[in-house]
Design an enzyme around this catalytic site. Structure first.
Site, PDB file in Angstrom:
ATOM      1  N   HIS A  67     -22.651  49.821  53.722  1.00 32.32           N
ATOM      2  CA  HIS A  67     -22.265  50.025  52.316  1.00 32.32           C
ATOM      3  C   HIS A  67     -23.454  50.460  51.440  1.00 32.32           C
ATOM      4  CE1 HIS A  67     -18.677  47.874  53.591  1.00 32.32           C
ATOM      5  NE2 HIS A  67     -19.435  46.866  53.972  1.00 32.32           N
ATOM      6  N   SER A 116     -22.623  55.443  54.245  1.00 32.88           N
ATOM      7  CA  SER A 116     -21.932  54.188  53.976  1.00 32.88           C
ATOM      8  C   SER A 116     -20.976  53.898  55.130  1.00 32.88           C
ATOM      9  CB  SER A 116     -21.152  54.263  52.667  1.00 32.88           C
ATOM     10  OG  SER A 116     -20.689  52.971  52.339  1.00 32.88           O
ATOM     11  N   SER A 163     -17.000  51.861  49.221  1.00 34.74           N
ATOM     12  CA  SER A 163     -18.001  50.839  48.875  1.00 34.74           C
ATOM     13  C   SER A 163     -19.281  51.372  48.255  1.00 34.74           C
ATOM     14  CB  SER A 163     -18.359  50.031  50.124  1.00 34.74           C
ATOM     15  OG  SER A 163     -18.958  50.875  51.096  1.00 34.74           O
ATOM     16  N   ASP A 206     -23.021  48.388  60.387  1.00 33.96           N
ATOM     17  CA  ASP A 206     -22.196  47.378  59.724  1.00 33.96           C
ATOM     18  C   ASP A 206     -20.747  47.677  60.091  1.00 33.96           C
ATOM     19  OD1 ASP A 206     -20.760  45.678  58.104  1.00 33.96           O
ATOM     20  OD2 ASP A 206     -21.852  46.163  56.269  1.00 33.96           O
ATOM     21  N   GLU A 247     -24.504  44.060  61.433  1.00 26.07           N
ATOM     22  CA  GLU A 247     -24.399  43.210  60.239  1.00 26.07           C
ATOM     23  C   GLU A 247     -23.226  42.238  60.241  1.00 26.07           C
ATOM     24  OE1 GLU A 247     -26.363  43.116  57.569  1.00 26.07           O
ATOM     25  OE2 GLU A 247     -25.118  42.325  55.945  1.00 26.07           O
ATOM     26  N   ASN A 263     -25.225  39.071  62.186  1.00 29.40           N
ATOM     27  CA  ASN A 263     -24.190  38.261  61.545  1.00 29.40           C
ATOM     28  C   ASN A 263     -24.352  36.782  61.861  1.00 29.40           C
ATOM     29  OD1 ASN A 263     -21.518  38.065  60.093  1.00 29.40           O
ATOM     30  ND2 ASN A 263     -20.976  37.130  62.053  1.00 29.40           N
ATOM     31  N   LYS A 298     -27.266  34.418  57.616  1.00 24.23           N
ATOM     32  CA  LYS A 298     -26.344  35.509  57.298  1.00 24.23           C
ATOM     33  C   LYS A 298     -24.931  34.951  57.144  1.00 24.23           C
ATOM     34  CE  LYS A 298     -23.806  39.309  57.358  1.00 24.23           C
ATOM     35  NZ  LYS A 298     -22.337  39.275  57.356  1.00 24.23           N
ATOM     36  N   ASP A 357     -23.919  34.860  53.320  1.00 22.49           N
ATOM     37  CA  ASP A 357     -23.278  36.098  52.853  1.00 22.49           C
ATOM     38  C   ASP A 357     -21.751  35.977  52.980  1.00 22.49           C
ATOM     39  OD1 ASP A 357     -21.941  38.588  53.591  1.00 22.49           O
ATOM     40  OD2 ASP A 357     -23.857  39.578  53.865  1.00 22.49           O
ATOM     41  N   ASN A 358     -21.285  35.660  54.190  1.00 20.03           N
ATOM     42  CA  ASN A 358     -19.837  35.624  54.421  1.00 20.03           C
ATOM     43  C   ASN A 358     -19.183  34.556  53.535  1.00 20.03           C
ATOM     44  OD1 ASN A 358     -21.197  36.928  56.508  1.00 20.03           O
ATOM     45  ND2 ASN A 358     -19.620  36.491  58.025  1.00 20.03           N
ATOM     46  N   CYS A 395     -18.812  35.903  49.418  1.00 20.21           N
ATOM     47  CA  CYS A 395     -17.391  36.118  49.087  1.00 20.21           C
ATOM     48  C   CYS A 395     -16.952  35.189  47.962  1.00 20.21           C
ATOM     49  CB  CYS A 395     -16.520  35.908  50.323  1.00 20.21           C
ATOM     50  SG  CYS A 395     -16.765  37.209  51.562  1.00 20.21           S
ATOM     51  N   HIS A 416     -13.281  43.214  57.341  1.00 15.32           N
ATOM     52  CA  HIS A 416     -14.017  44.483  57.437  1.00 15.32           C
ATOM     53  C   HIS A 416     -13.124  45.721  57.461  1.00 15.32           C
ATOM     54  CE1 HIS A 416     -17.581  46.893  58.049  1.00 15.32           C
ATOM     55  NE2 HIS A 416     -16.865  47.613  58.890  1.00 15.32           N
ATOM     56  N   HIS A 437     -21.391  41.661  47.281  1.00 11.67           N
ATOM     57  CA  HIS A 437     -22.073  40.390  46.993  1.00 11.67           C
ATOM     58  C   HIS A 437     -23.291  40.619  46.098  1.00 11.67           C
ATOM     59  CE1 HIS A 437     -19.546  39.075  50.132  1.00 11.67           C
ATOM     60  NE2 HIS A 437     -20.411  38.969  51.119  1.00 11.67           N
ATOM     61  N   SER A 439     -29.305  38.231  54.123  1.00 12.76           N
ATOM     62  CA  SER A 439     -28.744  39.064  55.194  1.00 12.76           C
ATOM     63  C   SER A 439     -29.721  40.160  55.604  1.00 12.76           C
ATOM     64  CB  SER A 439     -27.458  39.746  54.723  1.00 12.76           C
ATOM     65  OG  SER A 439     -26.525  38.795  54.326  1.00 12.76           O
ATOM     66  N   GLN A 473     -31.866  41.622  58.859  1.00 15.23           N
ATOM     67  CA  GLN A 473     -31.746  42.998  59.368  1.00 15.23           C
ATOM     68  C   GLN A 473     -33.123  43.608  59.629  1.00 15.23           C
ATOM     69  OE1 GLN A 473     -29.653  44.999  60.557  1.00 15.23           O
ATOM     70  NE2 GLN A 473     -27.613  44.519  59.801  1.00 15.23           N
TER      71      GLN A 473
HETATM   72  P1  NAI Z   1     -14.446  34.301  61.330  1.00 17.52           P
HETATM   73  O1  NAI Z   1     -14.164  34.585  62.737  1.00 17.52           O
HETATM   74  O2  NAI Z   1     -15.403  33.226  60.946  1.00 17.52           O
HETATM   75  O3  NAI Z   1     -13.079  33.975  60.544  1.00 17.52           O
HETATM   76  C1  NAI Z   1     -11.863  34.617  60.755  1.00 17.52           C
HETATM   77  C2  NAI Z   1     -10.789  33.532  60.772  1.00 17.52           C
HETATM   78  O4  NAI Z   1      -9.497  34.131  60.798  1.00 17.52           O
HETATM   79  C3  NAI Z   1     -10.893  32.644  62.027  1.00 17.52           C
HETATM   80  O5  NAI Z   1     -11.009  31.279  61.652  1.00 17.52           O
HETATM   81  C4  NAI Z   1      -9.587  32.919  62.773  1.00 17.52           C
HETATM   82  O6  NAI Z   1      -9.097  31.780  63.444  1.00 17.52           O
HETATM   83  C5  NAI Z   1      -8.659  33.356  61.639  1.00 17.52           C
HETATM   84  N1  NAI Z   1      -7.536  34.165  62.068  1.00 17.52           N
HETATM   85  C6  NAI Z   1      -7.465  35.109  63.059  1.00 17.52           C
HETATM   86  N2  NAI Z   1      -6.226  35.593  63.178  1.00 17.52           N
HETATM   87  C7  NAI Z   1      -5.468  34.965  62.246  1.00 17.52           C
HETATM   88  C8  NAI Z   1      -4.099  35.039  61.877  1.00 17.52           C
HETATM   89  N3  NAI Z   1      -3.248  35.834  62.514  1.00 17.52           N
HETATM   90  N4  NAI Z   1      -3.669  34.258  60.858  1.00 17.52           N
HETATM   91  C9  NAI Z   1      -4.506  33.402  60.222  1.00 17.52           C
HETATM   92  N5  NAI Z   1      -5.830  33.286  60.535  1.00 17.52           N
HETATM   93  C10 NAI Z   1      -6.296  34.057  61.527  1.00 17.52           C
HETATM   94  O7  NAI Z   1     -14.922  35.683  60.690  1.00 17.52           O
HETATM   95  P2  NAI Z   1     -15.644  35.883  59.259  1.00 17.52           P
HETATM   96  O8  NAI Z   1     -17.095  35.865  59.437  1.00 17.52           O
HETATM   97  O9  NAI Z   1     -15.002  34.978  58.300  1.00 17.52           O
HETATM   98  O10 NAI Z   1     -15.266  37.411  58.971  1.00 17.52           O
HETATM   99  C11 NAI Z   1     -13.920  37.800  58.710  1.00 17.52           C
HETATM  100  C12 NAI Z   1     -13.887  39.293  58.406  1.00 17.52           C
HETATM  101  O11 NAI Z   1     -14.608  39.574  57.200  1.00 17.52           O
HETATM  102  C13 NAI Z   1     -14.553  40.178  59.465  1.00 17.52           C
HETATM  103  O12 NAI Z   1     -13.841  41.382  59.566  1.00 17.52           O
HETATM  104  C14 NAI Z   1     -15.934  40.434  58.897  1.00 17.52           C
HETATM  105  O13 NAI Z   1     -16.528  41.560  59.461  1.00 17.52           O
HETATM  106  C15 NAI Z   1     -15.609  40.563  57.443  1.00 17.52           C
HETATM  107  N6  NAI Z   1     -16.679  40.317  56.467  1.00 17.52           N
HETATM  108  C16 NAI Z   1     -16.480  40.850  55.224  1.00 17.52           C
HETATM  109  C17 NAI Z   1     -17.403  40.647  54.224  1.00 17.52           C
HETATM  110  C18 NAI Z   1     -17.186  41.258  52.890  1.00 17.52           C
HETATM  111  O14 NAI Z   1     -18.101  41.227  52.073  1.00 17.52           O
HETATM  112  N7  NAI Z   1     -16.052  41.795  52.585  1.00 17.52           N
HETATM  113  C19 NAI Z   1     -18.619  39.854  54.455  1.00 17.52           C
HETATM  114  C20 NAI Z   1     -18.710  39.298  55.777  1.00 17.52           C
HETATM  115  C21 NAI Z   1     -17.765  39.530  56.732  1.00 17.52           C
END
Ligand code: NAI
Length: 462
Positions: free
Chosen positions: A52, A75, A80, A127, A188, A213, A218, A222-223, A227, A333, A383, A391, A395
């Protein structure tokens, strides 16, 4: 010809002012500049970045450059980019290819452009894994598997397959050459890390990867705390809706889900959570959230946010049942958490950039944010700097490790050692006035660590 594509280079001055402010909030990156600015450990490296293009990323880029790297950037998401950040980076002489609202075709074309160093890159900073995917898919297509590019199953695949075919026609053998000269990738985010572990399982990872990650500093920051600040920021900038009193459903209670639920409840919303993992479901319940099935609350809730990194979470049958003017968005993501493609033949009314109102056959409407792409970066600015400093310090450490010590690694996925994780945290304490206690030698011996750390065993989960 200018070696960049940005919305408006005249935004550079505004971008620079915000960059100057961000630097004051990114002590980890600034400390690395102080520590390594003279010795330039990244000298000779040519880093292609796919992440991003925000103000915080601009500080990351300038840190990599300060440490001696040659950098080109795209990006990793079409919505983003912060155009003033991209302009400031372009004006500083670093080639960057990123515009907020670029098309999918442009997304892959810009990624391709970010690979075009005179001698090609030798490191990837990824990322979500798009840069890695681009090279590896192209190299496989060049090496006896052209059928991989034949049956796209999404708009995303149509665009990436077309770009790969174009590059293959223009520069035969290019992907193989790129693959063979990359010495490593640092990744990332959770979703990109999944892709890397899959590649290892299939025996398809051709260089070492560092999983940024899963540094504690991180994903647990960050996560989660990122958020916590940026989710509600995105919803408010998009809709200006009153959140207090509304019922919000957060799908997924991993790190992003925990931050998202906290964000919404901090705004006064009544938050419900869906989970498939009993551990995370129990955590959500004991944090005070009702854990529900989506189908049981879909007709009564006001706001729906996906955070799972999984696909088809909010499906067309759910959206048809939602009440009028329900808000639907994703902070995971990729955009496949919500079945946006299934809404294409509905009536869309664009309210403003990245905000659409979509009418269901029943006549009720939903507000869809960022067309289902991560809304904290699409509708707001991602963020805040401070948490991104943690984070991005990881990196930079990962890139330094791959560049200066890459031979020590096999073609596998690695996490940075705990002493570096603790170092990243330590670099962020003074900015917020944290007074850290110190162990005595006797105390350290008693709990089996050294006075300087690491303070926890590898299996500790924080
Ligand atoms: P995580 O693996 O810690 O959490 C995902 C959760 O979703 C897990 O607890 C899992 O059991 C649950 N899950 C999976 N399928 C499901 C379903 N059908 N119904 C309900 N729950 C379900 O992963 P994390 O770190 O929380 O990341 C989640 C996403 O966010 C990823 O795609 C990651 O790349 C992205 N992300 C986005 C950020 C942003 O700024 N927008 C920052 C960091 C990560």
């Amino acid at each position: 010809m200018a070696d960049y594509i940005v919305k408006d280079i005249a935004l550079a001055e505004f971008g620079r002012k915000e960059l100057d402010i961000a630097e004051t909030e990114m002590p980890g990156l600034m400390a690395l500049r102080d520590e390594y600015g003279d010795t330039k450990p990244l000298k000779g490296s040519r880093i292609v970045g796919s992440l991003h293009m925000t103000i915080q990323t601009a500080v990351l880029i300038e840190t990599l450059v300060a440490l001696g790297a040659d950098v080109r950037w795209a990006s990793c998401n079409i919505f983003s980019t912060q155009d003033h950040a991209a302009a400031a980076i372009a004006a500083s002489g670093v080639p960057v290819f990123a515009i907020k609202g670029q098309s999918l075709e442009e997304h892959w074309d810009y990624l391709d452009k970010s690979f075009q160093f005179a001698d090609g890159p030798n490191l990837i900073l990824d990322d979500g894994g798009d840069a890695t995917l681009y090279i590896l898919l192209g190299a496989r297509a060049e090496n006896g598997e052209p059928e991989l590019l034949e049956v796209p199953t999404s708009e995303e695949e149509i665009a990436v397959f077309a770009q790969i075919k174009k590059r293959m026609a223009e520069t035969p053998g290019w992907f193989t050459k790129m693959r063979d000269q990359i010495v490593g990738v640092s990744e990332e985010t959770t979703t990109g890390v999944h892709r890397l572990y899959d590649l290892v399982k299939q025996g398809q990872l051709p260089f070492p990867a560092i999983n940024v990650n899963d540094s504690v500093t991180k994903s647990k920051f960050d996560n989660k705390y990122g958020c916590k600040e940026s989710l509600v920021d995105g919803i408010r900038r998009a809709t200006d809706t009153m959140l207090a009193g509304k019922v919000a459903v957060v799908c997924g209670y991993g790190d992003v889900g925990k931050g998202s639920a906290a964000s919404l409840s901090g705004a006064g919303a009544r938050v419900k959570v869906t989970e498939i993992d009993p551990i995370c479901a129990l955590q959500a319940a004991m944090d005070g959230y009702e854990v529900v099935r989506l189908e049981d609350v879909v007709a009564s809730a006001d706001v729906f946010i996906t955070t799972t990194g999984n696909k088809d979470i909010i499906r067309i049958e759910h959206m048809r049942e939602m009440k009028d003017m329900a808000i639907v968005g994703n902070i995971g993501h990729f955009d496949n958490e919500i079945q946006v493609a299934a809404l294409k033949n509905h009536k869309w009314t664009n309210i403003k950039d990245q905000v659409d109102m979509i009418e269901m056959p029943s006549g009720s409407r939903i507000i869809l944010l960022s067309e289902g792409r991560l809304l904290n970066l699409g509708n707001a600015t991602g963020h805040p700097s401070f948490v991104m400093s943690a984070s991005f310090t990881n990196q930079v450490l990962a890139q330094m490790e791959l560049w200066t010590n890459g031979e020590a690694y096999k073609n596998d996925v690695y996490i940075l050692p705990k002493h570096l994780d603790e170092k990243v945290a330590r670099l962020h304490l003074a900015r917020i006035g944290v007074q850290l206690s110190e162990l005595t030698k006797e105390q350290a011996d008693y709990i089996g660590v050294t006075v300087e750390g690491p303070f926890k065993p590898e299996h500790y989960r924080y």
